[in-house]
Design an enzyme around this catalytic site. Structure first.
Site, PDB file in Angstrom:
ATOM      1  N   CYS A 148       0.939  -1.256  -0.502  1.00 26.55           N
ATOM      2  CA  CYS A 148      -0.095   0.083   0.066  1.00 26.55           C
ATOM      3  C   CYS A 148       0.703   0.932  -0.183  1.00 26.55           C
ATOM      4  O   CYS A 148       0.914   2.261  -0.612  1.00 26.55           O
ATOM      5  CB  CYS A 148      -0.758  -0.001   1.624  1.00 26.55           C
ATOM      6  SG  CYS A 148      -2.223  -1.333   0.980  1.00 26.55           S
TER       7      CYS A 148
ATOM      8  N   ASN B  25     -10.051   0.547   0.120  1.00 28.36           N
ATOM      9  CA  ASN B  25      -8.475  -0.135  -0.335  1.00 28.36           C
ATOM     10  C   ASN B  25      -8.424  -0.671  -1.295  1.00 28.36           C
ATOM     11  O   ASN B  25      -8.726  -1.408  -1.294  1.00 28.36           O
ATOM     12  CB  ASN B  25      -7.956  -0.406   1.204  1.00 28.36           C
ATOM     13  CG  ASN B  25      -6.604  -0.776   1.146  1.00 28.36           C
ATOM     14  OD1 ASN B  25      -5.798  -0.549   0.468  1.00 28.36           O
ATOM     15  ND2 ASN B  25      -6.303  -0.959   2.209  1.00 28.36           N
TER      16      ASN B  25
ATOM     17  N   HIS C   2      -3.203   7.296   2.601  1.00 28.17           N
ATOM     18  CA  HIS C   2      -3.894   6.010   2.286  1.00 28.17           C
ATOM     19  C   HIS C   2      -4.817   5.824   2.220  1.00 28.17           C
ATOM     20  O   HIS C   2      -5.425   5.921   3.774  1.00 28.17           O
ATOM     21  CB  HIS C   2      -2.366   4.613   2.368  1.00 28.17           C
ATOM     22  CG  HIS C   2      -3.386   3.709   1.477  1.00 28.17           C
ATOM     23  ND1 HIS C   2      -3.281   3.678   0.991  1.00 28.17           N
ATOM     24  CD2 HIS C   2      -3.471   2.647   3.223  1.00 28.17           C
ATOM     25  CE1 HIS C   2      -3.691   2.365   0.965  1.00 28.17           C
ATOM     26  NE2 HIS C   2      -3.614   1.832   2.684  1.00 28.17           N
TER      27      HIS C   2
END
Length: 329
Positions: free
Chosen positions: A116, A286, A256
């Site tokens: 990520c 996500n 994020h």
């Protein structure tokens, strides 16, 4: 000599058409809309359903969106970097295929993977290429087909992840805009808490293997959450301190999009009001490498030249960091 910085000059995005809502997930696994929203902030996510289409398909679409909006000639692009944890194939460059497909015939290309944190680390890498003076235009893409590695019987992970891609063009800037500073970190001892075990060189697939739990994403939620909350907030605070910035100097936090509670904790740590926090997790979930460029694409019309933006991310590895950027247009 005038200092060269790497500035963002264009953005693009792509989201698949299929919407996987919390209501649909209720029919697939033991969960419910209220539970998901309360714990993650996610209401729906996009899924790339078409057979044979992978990360490159979305990366190409996001790049084409950027090219169409900016009217750049793809032949002017010097480098294409695709940040992804879900490449099309194990031993063939996704970025090379993307570059050729969009007509960037004068560019070289490669993939990057830091889970990520991939796009955040990619920003650091491409800024180095720009600041060297050897390269003028670099296309940085973040894209992941997370649905390809999700077990939709595992309610701990299937509620979180979605598919998507975002593209950003970096160019040389001499006005003082662009990337100002970075603070990046990794800790390999955390890799067992967030991983896909099978398919790599340590645990390769064998003839006759069938998919089992180790073929999909595993996440030890409490450990990942605790580390993400502390580390994303910590690096965001450090990047402000190193650059003598106060909360009033920051126009936007681009964090994020893993969990709304993590984003909220990061914003609170640096004292930012909700109005300064970019947020689209409710719509997309996500999207791993795509979260940061998708934020920029969604908020592009709200950004002003000279805006101070703090980027922050945390991902598997463990990997995390923050970048301070001045918006260039």
């Amino acid at each position: 000599m005038t200092k060269i910085t790497a500035a963002i000059t264009a953005v693009g995005k792509y989201l698949p058409d299929y919407v996987l809502s919390n209501k649909v997930l209720e029919t697939m696994v033991d969960t419910n809309d209220e539970w998901i929203v309360t714990r993650t902030g996610i209401s729906e996510r996009r899924i790339l359903k078409e057979e044979g289409k992978g990360t490159s398909f979305m990366a190409i679409k996001a790049s084409e969106d950027l090219i169409q909006k900016s009217q750049i000639d793809p032949k002017e692009i010097d480098l294409v970097v695709v940040c992804t944890a879900t490449p099309d194939m194990q031993a063939a460059s996704t970025a090379a295929f993307v570059a050729s497909s969009i007509g960037a015939s004068n560019a070289f290309a490669f993939d990057m993977d830091a889970a990520c944190s991939s796009f955040l680390f990619g920003m650091s890498v491409v800024s180095g290429y720009i600041e060297s003076g050897k390269y003028k235009k670099v296309l940085l893409i973040g894209g992941d087909k997370n649905s390809s590695m999700i077990n939709y019987k595992d309610r701990a992970t299937c509620i979180i992840f979605g598919d998507g891609a975002g593209a950003v063009l970096f160019e040389a800037n001499t006005e003082g805009n662009g990337i100002q500073d970075e603070y990046l970190r990794t800790d390999g001892s955390g890799r067992d808490f967030l991983r896909v075990k099978k398919g790599g060189s340590s645990y390769p697939f064998q003839i006759g293997d069938v998919h089992d739990e180790e073929s999909f994403v595993f996440q030890e939620g409490r450990t990942v959450f605790k580390n993400a909350v502390f580390n994303m907030a910590d690096v965001s605070e450090k990047i402000l301190e190193r650059n003598n910035l106060t909360k009033d100097d920051v126009a936007w936090l681009a964090a994020h999009q893993a969990n709304k509670r993590i984003i909220d904790a990061t914003a609170q740590r640096v004292g930012l009001d909700d109005s300064k926090v970019m947020m689209n997790i409710a719509k997309y979930g996500n999207t791993t490498s795509a979260t940061l460029p998708l934020l920029l694409a969604d908020y592009e019309n709200k950004l002003k030249k000279g805006d101070n933006i703090i980027f922050a991310a945390f991902g598997g590895g463990f990997s995390w960091g923050a970048i301070y950027l001045k918006w260039a247009y």
